[in-house]
Design a protein around this motif. Sequence first.
Motif, PDB file in Angstrom:
ATOM      1  N   GLU A   2       0.852  -1.259   0.102  1.00  0.00           N
ATOM      2  CA  GLU A   2       0.051   0.027   0.126  1.00  0.00           C
ATOM      3  C   GLU A   2       0.936   1.114  -0.058  1.00  0.00           C
ATOM      4  O   GLU A   2       2.001   1.184   0.701  1.00  0.00           O
ATOM      5  N   GLU A   3       0.256   2.162  -0.700  1.00  0.00           N
ATOM      6  CA  GLU A   3       1.217   3.633  -0.796  1.00  0.00           C
ATOM      7  C   GLU A   3       0.844   4.409   0.481  1.00  0.00           C
ATOM      8  O   GLU A   3       1.432   5.294   0.654  1.00  0.00           O
ATOM      9  N   GLY A   4      -0.168   4.083   1.399  1.00  0.00           N
ATOM     10  CA  GLY A   4      -0.369   5.098   2.547  1.00  0.00           C
ATOM     11  C   GLY A   4      -1.046   6.309   2.085  1.00  0.00           C
ATOM     12  O   GLY A   4      -1.714   6.276   0.905  1.00  0.00           O
ATOM     13  N   ILE A   5      -1.110   7.189   3.022  1.00  0.00           N
ATOM     14  CA  ILE A   5      -2.035   8.456   2.726  1.00  0.00           C
ATOM     15  C   ILE A   5      -1.302   9.701   2.780  1.00  0.00           C
ATOM     16  O   ILE A   5      -0.306   9.575   3.969  1.00  0.00           O
ATOM     17  N   ASP A   6      -1.074  10.646   2.212  1.00  0.00           N
ATOM     18  CA  ASP A   6      -0.649  11.740   2.425  1.00  0.00           C
ATOM     19  C   ASP A   6      -1.290  12.861   3.560  1.00  0.00           C
ATOM     20  O   ASP A   6      -2.465  13.269   2.997  1.00  0.00           O
ATOM     21  N   VAL A   7      -0.349  13.323   4.364  1.00  0.00           N
ATOM     22  CA  VAL A   7      -1.062  14.121   5.287  1.00  0.00           C
ATOM     23  C   VAL A   7      -0.177  15.153   5.765  1.00  0.00           C
ATOM     24  O   VAL A   7       1.015  14.954   5.200  1.00  0.00           O
ATOM     25  N   THR A   8      -0.413  16.225   6.424  1.00  0.00           N
ATOM     26  CA  THR A   8       0.404  17.339   7.028  1.00  0.00           C
ATOM     27  C   THR A   8       0.110  16.899   8.604  1.00  0.00           C
ATOM     28  O   THR A   8      -1.021  16.778   9.092  1.00  0.00           O
ATOM     29  N   VAL A   9       1.445  16.793   8.938  1.00  0.00           N
ATOM     30  CA  VAL A   9       1.470  16.249  10.658  1.00  0.00           C
ATOM     31  C   VAL A   9       2.377  17.240  11.497  1.00  0.00           C
ATOM     32  O   VAL A   9       3.136  18.056  11.140  1.00  0.00           O
ATOM     33  N   TRP A  10       1.679  17.425  12.685  1.00  0.00           N
ATOM     34  CA  TRP A  10       2.432  17.904  13.866  1.00  0.00           C
ATOM     35  C   TRP A  10       2.650  16.724  15.021  1.00  0.00           C
ATOM     36  O   TRP A  10       1.518  16.318  15.291  1.00  0.00           O
ATOM     37  N   GLN A  11       3.830  16.759  15.471  1.00  0.00           N
ATOM     38  CA  GLN A  11       4.117  15.913  16.676  1.00  0.00           C
ATOM     39  C   GLN A  11       4.309  16.700  17.971  1.00  0.00           C
ATOM     40  O   GLN A  11       5.170  17.626  17.965  1.00  0.00           O
ATOM     41  N   LEU A  12       3.307  16.630  18.737  1.00  0.00           N
ATOM     42  CA  LEU A  12       3.457  17.542  20.078  1.00  0.00           C
ATOM     43  C   LEU A  12       3.928  16.643  21.444  1.00  0.00           C
ATOM     44  O   LEU A  12       3.277  15.564  21.409  1.00  0.00           O
ATOM     45  N   SER A  13       4.850  17.220  22.117  1.00  0.00           N
ATOM     46  CA  SER A  13       5.161  16.578  23.219  1.00  0.00           C
ATOM     47  C   SER A  13       5.054  17.513  24.311  1.00  0.00           C
ATOM     48  O   SER A  13       5.785  18.590  24.349  1.00  0.00           O
ATOM     49  N   ARG A  14       4.452  17.134  25.430  1.00  0.00           N
ATOM     50  CA  ARG A  14       4.565  18.065  26.766  1.00  0.00           C
ATOM     51  C   ARG A  14       5.622  17.518  27.646  1.00  0.00           C
ATOM     52  O   ARG A  14       5.398  16.295  28.284  1.00  0.00           O
ATOM     53  N   LYS A  15       6.410  18.273  27.994  1.00  0.00           N
ATOM     54  CA  LYS A  15       7.687  17.794  28.916  1.00  0.00           C
ATOM     55  C   LYS A  15       7.603  18.587  30.095  1.00  0.00           C
ATOM     56  O   LYS A  15       7.027  19.966  30.165  1.00  0.00           O
ATOM     57  N   ILE A  16       8.104  18.060  31.252  1.00  0.00           N
ATOM     58  CA  ILE A  16       8.257  18.673  32.443  1.00  0.00           C
ATOM     59  C   ILE A  16       9.295  19.228  32.781  1.00  0.00           C
ATOM     60  O   ILE A  16      10.617  18.457  32.714  1.00  0.00           O
ATOM     61  N   GLU A  17       9.441  20.403  33.266  1.00  0.00           N
ATOM     62  CA  GLU A  17      10.839  21.243  33.254  1.00  0.00           C
ATOM     63  C   GLU A  17      11.253  21.028  34.754  1.00  0.00           C
ATOM     64  O   GLU A  17      10.613  20.485  35.602  1.00  0.00           O
TER      65      GLU A  17
END
Length: 285
Positions: free
Chosen positions: A1-16
């Motif tokens: 399968e070729e997959g699907i084209d998307v626009t992605v954001w990867q969000l990580s919430r870190k504790i300082e």
Amino acid sequence: EEGIDVTVWQLSRKIELGGDEKDEFGLKSTAVTVKMHRRGDLYVQAVLNFSLRGGYISKAIGRHRADKTALEPLSLYDILEVKAGCSGYDQTKLPTSSKSKAKKSQNDNKQSSLFLTIKASPTPEASFRSYIFKFKSRGARNDVLSGLRSILADMQINEGVSISHIQDNTAEEEAEQVMVPLSEVHNAINREREAYDRLLLLLLQGHEDLKEKEDELMDVGKKLDTVVKESVDKDRVQANDSKLIMQLSKKLETLLMDNEDLRDQNDRLNSRLVSVECEKMNLMG
């Protein structure tokens, strides 16, 4: 399968160190191709791969470079929840990789019906992880949403802890030799089928409710944009009116001062004229 084209954001919430939470984006408005890769027969062994997409020129000339991974693969086992929309973040405030496209991106990200959010299990570095996808159409978003939820449901039922199952009492039944009428079996099957049909109808109604609510949100967003635009236009007109009033006030003040000067000059001329007339009368007398 070729997959699907998307626009992605990867969000990580870190504790300082101070205990404050900070949001960090591993990817910002990046065009990728998402494809599920199965490493075995089980879904728990499958992962979602994120590959960077080539440019338009590469596609036009048919040149495909080796897939470059944009993110570490996401295991289906780490997926906690799949939700429609941009959950946990305002889609109009999503960052971009280029500052010049920030304003344009805010306008493009107003349609929440194009977004899908995958919440993943936390890691030692991040207390919260989410993958925000933007699709080209609502239909594509809904297909991926239904597909992922179906896969997660199958993984939970077939490979995880079963929510409900029929107990295997074969040994006890053989010992007791209980005879059940066939009509009772048919009645039980019909009851289960009715419950299944009822659940299916509820799910279909929920899908329609989601679509209606998204349409309402889009209409409200358009009305809000119209009101904001009208407010900006009114503020601009008011600012222009205020500027014009200030200019007219200054002009009026200048005219009043000029008028006072002219009056003073007129008074001096009148006084001079009276003096001259008096001198003439004295000379003639």
